[in-house]
Design an enzyme around this catalytic site. Sequence first.
Site, PDB file in Angstrom:
ATOM      1  N   GLN A 126      55.027  35.838  46.079  1.00 22.35           N
ATOM      2  CA  GLN A 126      54.409  36.520  44.941  1.00 22.35           C
ATOM      3  C   GLN A 126      54.347  38.019  45.178  1.00 22.35           C
ATOM      4  OE1 GLN A 126      50.222  35.617  44.500  1.00 22.35           O
ATOM      5  NE2 GLN A 126      50.187  36.186  42.347  1.00 22.35           N
ATOM      6  N   GLY A 127      54.950  38.805  44.304  1.00 22.35           N
ATOM      7  CA  GLY A 127      54.932  40.256  44.421  1.00 22.35           C
ATOM      8  C   GLY A 127      54.038  40.896  43.380  1.00 22.35           C
ATOM      9  N   SER A 129      50.364  42.474  44.380  1.00 23.40           N
ATOM     10  CA  SER A 129      49.569  43.558  44.963  1.00 23.40           C
ATOM     11  C   SER A 129      50.439  44.675  45.521  1.00 23.40           C
ATOM     12  CB  SER A 129      48.671  43.006  46.081  1.00 23.40           C
ATOM     13  OG  SER A 129      47.715  42.112  45.566  1.00 23.40           O
ATOM     14  N   GLU A 244      45.703  29.778  39.169  1.00 23.25           N
ATOM     15  CA  GLU A 244      45.474  29.933  40.606  1.00 23.25           C
ATOM     16  C   GLU A 244      43.998  29.808  40.946  1.00 23.25           C
ATOM     17  OE1 GLU A 244      46.279  33.195  44.198  1.00 23.25           O
ATOM     18  OE2 GLU A 244      46.524  33.784  42.112  1.00 23.25           O
ATOM     19  N   SER A 384      39.433  39.536  43.439  1.00 25.63           N
ATOM     20  CA  SER A 384      38.228  39.605  44.273  1.00 25.63           C
ATOM     21  C   SER A 384      37.019  39.042  43.531  1.00 25.63           C
ATOM     22  CB  SER A 384      37.959  41.049  44.699  1.00 25.63           C
ATOM     23  OG  SER A 384      37.527  41.818  43.597  1.00 25.63           O
ATOM     24  N   ASN A 385      36.039  38.563  44.292  1.00 24.99           N
ATOM     25  CA  ASN A 385      34.861  37.948  43.670  1.00 24.99           C
ATOM     26  C   ASN A 385      34.099  38.927  42.790  1.00 24.99           C
ATOM     27  OD1 ASN A 385      35.633  35.686  45.017  1.00 24.99           O
ATOM     28  ND2 ASN A 385      33.738  35.403  46.156  1.00 24.99           N
ATOM     29  N   GLU A 386      34.136  40.221  43.141  1.00 28.32           N
ATOM     30  CA  GLU A 386      33.468  41.211  42.305  1.00 28.32           C
ATOM     31  C   GLU A 386      34.122  41.283  40.925  1.00 28.32           C
ATOM     32  OE1 GLU A 386      32.500  41.854  46.444  1.00 28.32           O
ATOM     33  OE2 GLU A 386      34.411  41.650  45.408  1.00 28.32           O
TER      34      GLU A 386
END
Length: 399
Positions: A126-127, A129, A244, A384-386
């Site tokens: 997976q590209g 980030s 996901e 991210s969880n944030e």
Amino acid sequence: MDLRFTPEELKFRDEVRAFFKENLPEETRKKLEAGEHNGKQAIVDWQRALNKKGWAVFQWPVEYGGTGWTPTQQYIFLEEMQTAPAPPPLPFGVNMVGPVIYTFGSEEQKKKFLPRIANIDDWWCQGFSEPGAGSDLAGLKTTAKRDGDHYIVNGQKTWTTLAQHADWIFMLVRTDSAAKKQEGISFLLIDMKTPGITVRPIQTIDGGHEVNEVFFDDVRVPVENLVGQENKGWDYAKFLLSNERVNIARVGATKQRIRRIKELASLEFDGEDRVIDNPRFREKLAAVEIELKALEMTQLRVVAGEAKRGKGKPDPASSILKIKGSELQQATTELLVEVIGPYALPFEPEHEDGWNEPPVGPEYAAPLAPQYFNYRKTSIYGGSNEIQKNIIAKAVLGL
């Protein structure tokens, strides 16, 4: 809402358990149970065994090789696979790019890629980030400029999991730099053997080589490898990430780790008493089990609601599953380290890669510290969880 399994669903669960017991290689199972990594070949062999059974792409539509299982059967299969434990089908192909291709791709792309994804003839990575675009993925800078029948791709991706094995990469690239950030992104499929691609390993905190940097220097990609419409890649990425995040909950995997915690806590001593008999430790373990049961009930409600909502329509609750699921995965790795006590202090990531020296302490202690450090990532990847809390505030609470 009745969340109990029907007799037919319980019979199906027994069938799945029997298949795993009879077909899963013992070495593969033991490595996962101990918190160690299986190599590429073990993953390939197991997915092909699943594909031969017709179960490798169990969540896909029947016309593309899926099973036709109900959402509840899919949930049962996934939980049994995690509790066995057995390696999942390669998620980058089966759970991520595969659904994007059969939902938004051309007929040629479906014929070319889907059977090969099911049988893991192609290893995908997976590209998404980039060094300056992780949680703010819309800020990506890798460009794809149209040149006749090709795109010319330049830029860099990072944290690319298992790219060292990959035959193909699916990528988000910027095709319109003048448009609003989210509106100028496209979704490309790129052969990793194309000239101009360089893969460099990143050593993670657990000492492993799981992620990589990938550089693209004037990489020529056929226009036919564009998925869907140009500049609509952000919509396809949101679809992919929603799928996901549901799987990231990993309720079955956390159940398996709790089972392992209890097993090791019965072997280890704190003074004259077993760790499992320590009241404070039992309180911590019980608290994690209660939270896991709540997460399981939440996931079952999402599964039950899928039939009404419609297959493939994202549920904002997937963000809740991602947050709590990742937190519980981290909490259980912390408890494993606590069980072992001082023997978890020596950091021996080399142990699982054929290291000749004996481990410090019991054999099962060596992988636990690397596993603990590796699982710090779960609250970051997949969004991210944030960021997930922001999604919940907007989509669920209407803030």
